[in-house]
Design a protein around this motif. Structure first.
Motif, PDB file in Angstrom:
ATOM      1  N   MET A   9       0.838  -1.205   0.000  1.00 41.48           N
ATOM      2  CA  MET A   9       0.000   0.000   0.000  1.00 41.48           C
ATOM      3  C   MET A   9       0.874   1.258   0.000  1.00 41.48           C
ATOM      4  N   LEU A  10       1.925   1.260   0.793  1.00 39.92           N
ATOM      5  CA  LEU A  10       2.835   2.404   0.820  1.00 39.92           C
ATOM      6  C   LEU A  10       3.498   2.586  -0.542  1.00 39.92           C
ATOM      7  N   MET A  11       3.910   1.478  -1.131  1.00 40.77           N
ATOM      8  CA  MET A  11       4.541   1.536  -2.449  1.00 40.77           C
ATOM      9  C   MET A  11       3.575   2.091  -3.494  1.00 40.77           C
ATOM     10  N   MET A  12       2.306   1.715  -3.411  1.00 41.80           N
ATOM     11  CA  MET A  12       1.316   2.226  -4.363  1.00 41.80           C
ATOM     12  C   MET A  12       1.180   3.744  -4.242  1.00 41.80           C
ATOM     13  N   LEU A  13       1.200   4.246  -3.013  1.00 44.38           N
ATOM     14  CA  LEU A  13       1.023   5.683  -2.785  1.00 44.38           C
ATOM     15  C   LEU A  13       2.154   6.522  -3.378  1.00 44.38           C
ATOM     16  N   TYR A  14       3.357   5.985  -3.350  1.00 44.88           N
ATOM     17  CA  TYR A  14       4.532   6.758  -3.767  1.00 44.88           C
ATOM     18  C   TYR A  14       5.179   6.257  -5.056  1.00 44.88           C
ATOM     19  N   ASN A  15       4.550   5.313  -5.709  1.00 45.76           N
ATOM     20  CA  ASN A  15       5.133   4.705  -6.907  1.00 45.76           C
ATOM     21  C   ASN A  15       5.205   5.706  -8.061  1.00 45.76           C
ATOM     22  N   THR A  16       6.381   5.826  -8.621  1.00 44.35           N
ATOM     23  CA  THR A  16       6.588   6.695  -9.786  1.00 44.35           C
ATOM     24  C   THR A  16       6.670   5.871 -11.068  1.00 44.35           C
ATOM     25  N   GLU A  25      11.203   8.883  -3.825  1.00 45.97           N
ATOM     26  CA  GLU A  25       9.983   9.459  -3.257  1.00 45.97           C
ATOM     27  C   GLU A  25       9.810   9.066  -1.793  1.00 45.97           C
ATOM     28  N   LEU A  26      10.143   7.843  -1.445  1.00 44.35           N
ATOM     29  CA  LEU A  26      10.042   7.423  -0.047  1.00 44.35           C
ATOM     30  C   LEU A  26      11.038   8.187   0.822  1.00 44.35           C
ATOM     31  N   ARG A  27      12.224   8.417   0.304  1.00 37.12           N
ATOM     32  CA  ARG A  27      13.218   9.219   1.047  1.00 37.12           C
ATOM     33  C   ARG A  27      12.721  10.661   1.243  1.00 37.12           C
ATOM     34  N   LEU A  28      12.110  11.229   0.206  1.00 34.75           N
ATOM     35  CA  LEU A  28      11.556  12.576   0.334  1.00 34.75           C
ATOM     36  C   LEU A  28      10.446  12.612   1.375  1.00 34.75           C
ATOM     37  N   MET A  29       9.576  11.615   1.352  1.00 34.03           N
ATOM     38  CA  MET A  29       8.482  11.542   2.313  1.00 34.03           C
ATOM     39  C   MET A  29       9.023  11.489   3.737  1.00 34.03           C
ATOM     40  N   GLN A  30      10.108  10.752   3.940  1.00 29.63           N
ATOM     41  CA  GLN A  30      10.677  10.630   5.279  1.00 29.63           C
ATOM     42  C   GLN A  30      11.130  11.981   5.840  1.00 29.63           C
ATOM     43  N   CYS A  31      11.502  12.896   4.967  1.00 33.49           N
ATOM     44  CA  CYS A  31      11.928  14.227   5.413  1.00 33.49           C
ATOM     45  C   CYS A  31      10.802  14.987   6.100  1.00 33.49           C
ATOM     46  N   TYR A  32       9.564  14.641   5.794  1.00 34.68           N
ATOM     47  CA  TYR A  32       8.405  15.342   6.334  1.00 34.68           C
ATOM     48  C   TYR A  32       7.773  14.624   7.521  1.00 34.68           C
ATOM     49  N   LEU A  33       8.316  13.491   7.921  1.00 32.50           N
ATOM     50  CA  LEU A  33       7.758  12.764   9.054  1.00 32.50           C
ATOM     51  C   LEU A  33       8.085  13.475  10.359  1.00 32.50           C
ATOM     52  N   MET A  34       7.115  13.439  11.259  1.00 31.55           N
ATOM     53  CA  MET A  34       7.331  13.986  12.596  1.00 31.55           C
ATOM     54  C   MET A  34       8.085  12.935  13.423  1.00 31.55           C
ATOM     55  N   PRO A  35       8.766  13.357  14.473  1.00 32.43           N
ATOM     56  CA  PRO A  35       9.536  12.411  15.284  1.00 32.43           C
ATOM     57  C   PRO A  35       8.710  11.256  15.856  1.00 32.43           C
ATOM     58  N   ASP A  36       7.430  11.475  16.095  1.00 33.67           N
ATOM     59  CA  ASP A  36       6.604  10.413  16.673  1.00 33.67           C
ATOM     60  C   ASP A  36       6.021   9.454  15.637  1.00 33.67           C
TER      61      ASP A  36
END
Length: 67
Positions: A9-16, A25-36
């Motif tokens: 499901m995660l792969m579907m959301l960010y699949n290019t 894209e997954l690395r970019l998404m990680q930049c926006y994650l909150m610490p929790d």
């Protein structure tokens, strides 16, 4: 490579459309994650690790769920 339902499901959301594009894209998404947001970070790290061990040909054969 075996992916569980959450990983797919995660792969579907960010699949290019490409393995390297998805990793990016997954690395970019990680930049926006909150610490929790530990579970999402761990899930994305798991997916990235598995993607790194795949070939582009193997990635092209991954079947995503339709739901």
């Amino acid at each position: 490579m075996n992916f569980d339902h959450e990983e797919l499901m995660l792969m579907m959301l960010y699949n290019t459309g490409t393995r390297l594009g998805l990793i990016h894209e997954l690395r970019l998404m990680q930049c926006y994650l909150m610490p929790d947001e530990i579970a999402l970070r761990e899930l994305s790290e798991s997916v990235i690790a598995k993607l790194k061990f795949m070939t582009d040909e193997q990635f092209a054969e991954v079947e995503f769920p339709l739901d």
